[in-house]
Design an enzyme around this catalytic site. Structure first.
Site, PDB file in Angstrom:
ATOM      1  N   TYR A  93       0.790  -1.227   0.000  1.00 13.85           N
ATOM      2  CA  TYR A  93       0.000   0.000   0.000  1.00 13.85           C
ATOM      3  C   TYR A  93       0.827   1.285   0.000  1.00 13.85           C
ATOM      4  O   TYR A  93       0.263   2.374  -0.036  1.00 13.85           O
ATOM      5  CB  TYR A  93      -0.951   0.007   1.200  1.00 13.85           C
ATOM      6  CG  TYR A  93      -1.908  -1.154   1.173  1.00 13.85           C
ATOM      7  CD1 TYR A  93      -2.934  -1.212   0.237  1.00 13.85           C
ATOM      8  CD2 TYR A  93      -1.776  -2.222   2.062  1.00 13.85           C
ATOM      9  CE1 TYR A  93      -3.809  -2.278   0.191  1.00 13.85           C
ATOM     10  CE2 TYR A  93      -2.645  -3.295   2.024  1.00 13.85           C
ATOM     11  CZ  TYR A  93      -3.663  -3.330   1.093  1.00 13.85           C
ATOM     12  OH  TYR A  93      -4.519  -4.389   1.043  1.00 13.85           O
ATOM     13  N   HIS A 114      -8.047   2.158  -6.122  1.00 11.92           N
ATOM     14  CA  HIS A 114      -7.384   1.154  -5.290  1.00 11.92           C
ATOM     15  C   HIS A 114      -5.883   1.390  -5.361  1.00 11.92           C
ATOM     16  O   HIS A 114      -5.340   1.600  -6.457  1.00 11.92           O
ATOM     17  CB  HIS A 114      -7.726  -0.262  -5.758  1.00 11.92           C
ATOM     18  CG  HIS A 114      -9.183  -0.547  -5.657  1.00 11.92           C
ATOM     19  ND1 HIS A 114      -9.790  -0.813  -4.458  1.00 11.92           N
ATOM     20  CD2 HIS A 114     -10.148  -0.556  -6.605  1.00 11.92           C
ATOM     21  CE1 HIS A 114     -11.075  -0.986  -4.669  1.00 11.92           C
ATOM     22  NE2 HIS A 114     -11.327  -0.829  -5.968  1.00 11.92           N
TER      23      HIS A 114
END
Length: 145
Positions: free
Chosen positions: A23, A101
């Site tokens: 991430y 995302h």
């Protein structure tokens, strides 16, 4: 009222420390500040909201309609693959949105390949890390001119 609302789903409050190899290392406050500055430079307003609660996210989507928000950027996070209720909220307010995302969901586990939001979105951005939010915002700012 904000012209653009950015909604961050569950666990995104942990950005910067949660699985940085997946991430990234940028925290949520930095992302939100950067997006607000980009919007302001374009003469637009932006509000950000994060919750780990599905019901809070739904309530915030409903409020966006009352506030006459022009567009939404949403990263539903894990709710992408499970939340019919959040999908229904987004569909019900009829506000154009971009789904974002951080990771490339198609390079991950098969269950992440299914989104309950993508077919409603005007666009989906996946796999560009936090820059995906910037791309979504630039698109929306240019689209509304």
């Amino acid at each position: 009222m904000a012209d653009v609302l950015v909604i961050h789903g569950p666990n995104l409050n942990l950005l910067g420390t949660r699985e940085p190899d997946v991430y990234g290392s940028e925290d949520l406050a930095s992302i939100n500040a950067r997006l607000a500055a980009l919007a302001a430079a374009a003469g637009r307003s932006l509000d950000s909201f994060q919750s780990n609660s599905e019901s809070d996210l739904i309530e915030r989507v409903h409020l966006a309609r009352t506030e006459q928000t022009q567009a939404i950027i949403i990263n539903p996070a894990g709710l992408t693959h499970t939340s019919v209720s959040l999908r229904d909220a987004i569909a019900g307010v009829d506000i154009p949105f971009v789904e974002v995302h951080l990771s490339n969901v198609y390079a991950r586990e098969p269950f992440r390949h299914l989104s309950f939001f993508s077919d409603l979105a005007i666009g989906v951005i996946s796999g560009f890390g936090s820059a995906g939010y910037d791309y979504a915002l630039q698109f929306l700012l240019n689209r509304n001119h």
